[in-house]
Design a protein around this motif. Structure first.
Motif, mmCIF file in Angstrom:
data_model
loop_
_atom_site.group_PDB
_atom_site.id
_atom_site.type_symbol
_atom_site.label_atom_id
_atom_site.label_comp_id
_atom_site.label_asym_id
_atom_site.label_seq_id
_atom_site.Cartn_x
_atom_site.Cartn_y
_atom_site.Cartn_z
ATOM 1 N N ALA A 1 4.603 10.578 7.322
ATOM 2 C CA ALA A 1 4.809 10.417 8.758
ATOM 3 C C ALA A 1 5.076 11.742 9.453
ATOM 4 N N THR B 1 -6.923 7.063 7.562
ATOM 5 C CA THR B 1 -6.213 5.813 7.272
ATOM 6 C C THR B 1 -6.897 5.056 6.143
ATOM 7 N N ARG B 2 -8.217 4.991 6.214
ATOM 8 C CA ARG B 2 -8.934 4.260 5.174
ATOM 9 C C ARG B 2 -8.837 4.957 3.830
ATOM 10 N N GLY C 1 -17.788 1.168 12.821
ATOM 11 C CA GLY C 1 -17.999 2.449 13.486
ATOM 12 C C GLY C 1 -19.397 2.968 13.291
ATOM 13 N N GLU D 1 -5.495 16.796 11.282
ATOM 14 C CA GLU D 1 -6.477 15.987 12.006
ATOM 15 C C GLU D 1 -7.372 16.852 12.881
ATOM 16 N N VAL E 1 -6.050 9.954 -0.318
ATOM 17 C CA VAL E 1 -5.146 10.872 0.356
ATOM 18 C C VAL E 1 -3.799 10.175 0.544
ATOM 19 N N GLU E 2 -2.787 10.980 0.772
ATOM 20 C CA GLU E 2 -1.459 10.428 0.996
ATOM 21 C C GLU E 2 -1.005 10.826 2.383
ATOM 22 N N LEU E 3 -0.396 9.873 3.072
ATOM 23 C CA LEU E 3 0.041 10.118 4.442
ATOM 24 C C LEU E 3 1.567 10.232 4.482
ATOM 25 N N THR F 1 0.882 -1.165 0.000
ATOM 26 C CA THR F 1 0.000 0.000 0.000
ATOM 27 C C THR F 1 0.910 1.202 0.000
ATOM 28 N N ARG G 1 3.618 4.783 7.359
ATOM 29 C CA ARG G 1 3.153 5.645 8.427
ATOM 30 C C ARG G 1 3.609 5.070 9.758
ATOM 31 N N THR H 1 1.871 4.241 -0.204
ATOM 32 C CA THR H 1 2.046 5.432 0.612
ATOM 33 C C THR H 1 1.683 5.197 2.073
ATOM 34 N N ALA H 2 0.582 4.509 2.270
ATOM 35 C CA ALA H 2 0.118 4.327 3.640
ATOM 36 C C ALA H 2 1.052 3.428 4.437
ATOM 37 N N ARG I 1 -8.929 10.205 12.386
ATOM 38 C CA ARG I 1 -7.694 9.495 12.068
ATOM 39 C C ARG I 1 -7.993 8.176 11.352
ATOM 40 N N GLU I 2 -8.996 7.481 11.852
ATOM 41 C CA GLU I 2 -9.369 6.218 11.227
ATOM 42 C C GLU I 2 -9.849 6.440 9.799
ATOM 43 N N SER J 1 -9.065 -3.232 4.921
ATOM 44 C CA SER J 1 -9.192 -2.622 3.600
ATOM 45 C C SER J 1 -8.406 -3.419 2.570
ATOM 46 N N ALA K 1 -6.517 6.730 2.855
ATOM 47 C CA ALA K 1 -5.164 6.524 2.340
ATOM 48 C C ALA K 1 -5.053 5.174 1.659
ATOM 49 N N SER K 2 -5.671 4.161 2.255
ATOM 50 C CA SER K 2 -5.568 2.841 1.648
ATOM 51 C C SER K 2 -6.393 2.776 0.364
#
Lengths: 220, 220
Positions: free
Chosen positions: B68, B56-57, B9, B37, B64-66, A2, A8, A4-5, B52-53, A60, B59-60
């Motif tokens: 660090a 993350t999703r 969730g 965030e 979006v790109e994360l 994955t 982290r 980019t992710a 945040r969750e 995911s 990003a996967s």
DNA sequence: CTCCTCGATGTTGTACGCAACGTAGGGTGC
DNA sequence: GCACCCTACGTTGCGTACAACATCGAGGAG
């Protein structure tokens, strides 16, 4: 993969992700096993937070399934699922392989050839045979090949579905003939790429996948 | 369409995910925008945790790109990326369309036809034309079609890469001829499915994607 | 004896607080 | 004047505590 992710969380989150993935793929956590957040957290010596993040990502990727307020379970792959995965692989990987012919440098090809050679050596019948080592080499080979295609979207599509490791978890189910074919395919792919013939390389990949599908899925 | 992970969730996390996705796809959050965030959390009236969750999703999914310790950014899609996405779509969607022919019931076809008809009505040139409504109808049409293929792995591969909404964010870039072709394709796909001809349906889908690619990516 | 209801229990979902990391700005030395 | 370092700030990463939800078992009513 994955892309980019993946990088982290300097430490804990990534560790949890890697450990869990390995445990699942290694069969240590069997399909259908219940994954409690606290249980995993204690097992890894972490808090629930990074574990939770790792589970989210694995979900995911499709390796685990999340049920609201009921926790996570390791995904169970049916024969149909596996078959569907091979459909996707057959639709994408030959194309990627063909493209690799346009981008591969001689150095790339040398590395691929080294991997293919190592697999032939390690996979040859006899006392030296090491089917576990084969798994890693195989994963490497396919990953490098995919990278050479310079097609990130294609690679992402495959990575998020194929769970190559799940599919390629072991070579023990291969009968001798199928295994020999599989190893020969790798070498032939390198030869085709060296010849700059993407069509040829793609065709070999199709053979490779057909062979694998027959072994893993069985009669259609 | 991250089938299982989607319904996690009960409230907040899912809301954050949906809101963010919509904001990104709607263009409200432009490509390259920095996503803090706390900023998002306050904007949605939530804590950082569900935000945040959601990030993350996303990003996967690749939206979006994360980086660090540096936060998240809305992914920027280059022309090459878009082109690569169309490669994936062309490899998978025609196949899925063809399979839909084997599973579609008359009721399914009626619904598809209704959607295709609505698109023709809404998309016809004139004062009644509503290009925004077209986006939703189009998304529906393709989603239903994909579901009819009964190929979850294939659908997952597409969902995680194509970001159909990103690609199909708007029909405003279509010139009149291309738009007319596109709308006609939908109707023709339904006709092909009604005839039970998967090959025909798949071929139309290839045309459909080729037409879209020309509009969105331009000269190759 | 069976079914329904209610409580106990374990789980996940969310909020908040602290620590670590990266970055930018100002200051100093050359 | 320029380059480098050091400090201060803002951000994310992680840990912990509390609340909400789902499940399962026991008890009582029919």
């Amino acid at each position: 993969m994955t892309t980019t992710a993946e990088r982290r969380g300097g430490r804990a989150s990534e560790r949890a992700l890697a450990d869990l993935r390995e445990a699942i793929l290694e069969g240590e956590l069997p399909a259908g096993a219940h994954l409690g957040e606290v249980e995993i957290a204690e097992r890894l010596g972490l808090s629930r937070t990074p574990v939770r993040e790792a589970l989210t990502r694995l979900a995911s990727e499709g390796l685990v399934e999340l049920e609201a307020h009921r926790g996570a379970r390791v995904t169970r792959f049916s024969r149909e699922d596996l078959d569907g995965i091979f459909d996707v692989r057959l639709a994408l990987e030959p194309q990627a392989t063909a493209r690799a012919a346009d981008h591969a440098t001689p150095a790339d090809l040398d590395e691929l050839e080294a991997l293919a050679g190592a697999m032939l050596a390690v996979g040859a019948p006899g006392p030296e045979q090491d089917l576990d080592a084969l798994v890693d080499l195989n994963r490497d080979f396919h990953a490098r090949l995919l990278a050479l295609a310079h097609a990130p979207a294609l690679a992402a599509a495959l990575a998020n579905v194929v769970h190559t490791p799940v599919v390629t978890r072991t070579f023990r189910t291969y009968d001798p003939d199928s295994l020999a074919r599989s190893l020969a395919h790798h070498a032939e792919i390198v030869a085709a790429l060296r010849a700059g013939d993407g069509d040829w390389a793609g065709a070999v990949m199709r053979c490779h996948l057909g062979n694998a599908r027959a072994v893993m899925v069985g009669e259609r």
